[in-house]
Scaffold this motif. Structure first.
Motif, short mmCIF file in Angstrom:
data_model
loop_
_atom_site.label_atom_id
_atom_site.label_comp_id
_atom_site.label_asym_id
_atom_site.label_seq_id
_atom_site.Cartn_x
_atom_site.Cartn_y
_atom_site.Cartn_z
N ALA A 122 28.97 -57.15 55.60
CA ALA A 122 30.22 -56.47 55.03
C ALA A 122 30.16 -55.97 53.50
CB ALA A 122 31.25 -57.58 55.02
N ASP A 123 30.62 -54.92 53.28
CA ASP A 123 30.89 -54.40 52.04
C ASP A 123 31.77 -55.31 50.90
OD1 ASP A 123 29.29 -52.21 52.63
OD2 ASP A 123 31.07 -50.88 52.80
N ARG A 124 32.70 -55.96 51.55
CA ARG A 124 33.56 -56.91 50.48
C ARG A 124 33.73 -58.13 51.31
NH1 ARG A 124 35.15 -52.06 51.40
NH2 ARG A 124 36.69 -52.58 53.20
N VAL A 125 33.69 -59.18 50.62
CA VAL A 125 33.77 -60.63 51.03
C VAL A 125 34.69 -61.62 50.30
CG1 VAL A 125 32.42 -62.74 51.76
CG2 VAL A 125 31.24 -60.52 52.07
N GLU A 126 35.67 -61.81 51.06
CA GLU A 126 36.66 -62.91 50.44
C GLU A 126 36.16 -64.22 50.44
OE1 GLU A 126 40.60 -62.16 51.43
OE2 GLU A 126 40.48 -60.36 50.80
N THR A 133 24.76 -62.55 47.05
CA THR A 133 24.47 -61.17 47.23
C THR A 133 24.47 -60.91 48.94
OG1 THR A 133 22.21 -61.45 47.30
CG2 THR A 133 23.20 -60.77 45.09
N GLY A 136 25.41 -55.51 52.88
CA GLY A 136 26.70 -54.18 53.30
C GLY A 136 26.22 -53.59 54.13
N ASP A 139 32.05 -50.83 56.41
CA ASP A 139 33.34 -50.65 55.26
C ASP A 139 34.24 -51.60 55.80
OD1 ASP A 139 35.40 -49.93 53.69
OD2 ASP A 139 35.60 -47.84 54.41
N THR A 141 36.52 -55.59 54.83
CA THR A 141 36.51 -57.13 54.07
C THR A 141 36.72 -58.06 55.05
OG1 THR A 141 37.85 -55.76 52.47
CG2 THR A 141 37.91 -58.10 52.61
N ARG A 143 36.64 -62.40 55.65
CA ARG A 143 36.85 -63.66 54.90
C ARG A 143 36.00 -64.70 55.36
NH1 ARG A 143 41.23 -65.70 52.17
NH2 ARG A 143 42.39 -63.85 52.52
N GLU A 182 39.33 -58.97 57.69
CA GLU A 182 40.77 -58.60 56.95
C GLU A 182 41.12 -57.33 57.26
OE1 GLU A 182 43.10 -60.93 55.56
OE2 GLU A 182 41.85 -62.64 55.54
#
Length: 245
Positions: A122-126, A133, A136, A139, A141, A143, A182
């Motif tokens: 994932a490019d973004r992780v909640e 690290t 990626g 594109d 998000t 969770r 997400e």
């Protein structure tokens, strides 16, 4: 009478009666794509068996040298199994594999991540740990632990027509401390959503949670398709690798 000490020469094997000795058959080359399975955590054996059933040649990847210098050098694709994403990040760094693998993925190496592997892609992780690290590439998000803890693990049939699932042949998914997606960018294809855990505005047309996606040469699922003997997800990944090999 023949002397017991008389020498009898052994028949030469390279004659017309043994043509295979004269012209040994060539071993045909293995045309299957070689797909590595990252062997730091998770269901390495189960993923390897599923890849083999899907028509690939699985190999274990434990060190950076196993990756090769470029896509197709030593492996044509890689599977990142489940586990614990924080530990996986630490191990990848400790074994000097994080940056080489990130670079290979960035230059086109097909990769499939399940559960923690989805988080790594994932490019973004909640809910990420401080300093954690990731590799990626997709594109989206994600969770972490979105479906709950170990005791909240469960199974359900997914909404996944893109993976060949239908009423006559549902795709049963196993969720173990699983993430969910997400949101996704415009270039990401949603392959599967849940029926349970619906939330307005999230997931596919039915509002289920996003649990399988694809972007370019990258595939990710929040569930464990290597468990249970259904190889449709691995079939999709092997087809992706074959097209790029």
């Amino acid at each position: 009478m023949t002397s017991p000490n008389h020498f009898h020469p052994r028949a030469h094997t390279l004659d017309a009666r043994r043509p295979r000795a004269l012209f040994p058959a060539l071993v045909p080359p293995d045309s299957r794509p070689t797909i590595g399975v990252l062997a730091l955590q998770g269901d390495v054996r189960e993923h390897s068996l599923a890849l083999e059933a899907a028509g690939a040649r699985p190999v274990v990847v434990r060190r950076s040298a196993d990756l090769g210098e470029t896509p197709g050098d030593r492996i044509d694709g890689i599977v990142i199994p489940g586990g614990e994403s924080t530990t996986m990040s630490t191990l990848l760094g400790s074994f000097g594999m994080l940056n080489p693998l990130r670079e290979l993925i960035g230059t086109g190496l097909p990769a499939y991540g399940s559960c923690a592997g989805m988080i790594m892609l994932a490019d973004r992780v909640e809910g990420a740990e401080e300093g954690q690290t990731f590799l990626g590439g997709i594109d989206m998000t994600v969770r972490r632990n979105a479906f709950g803890r170990q005791v909240d693990s469960y199974e359900e049939d997914l909404v996944a027509p893109a993976l060949g699932a239908g009423q006559d042949r549902p795709l049963r998914a196993v969720f173990i401390r699983a993430p969910w997606v997400e949101d996704v960018g415009r270039g990401v294809e949603i392959l599967a959503t849940t029926r349970a855990g619906r939330a307005a505005g999230v997931g596919g047309a039915d509002g289920g949670r996003i649990v399988a996606v694809r972007q370019g040469a990258l595939l990710a699922t929040s569930f464990h398709p290597e468990v249970g003997g259904d190889h449709r997800v691995h079939d999709v990944f092997v087809s992706m690798v074959t097209r790029r090999a």
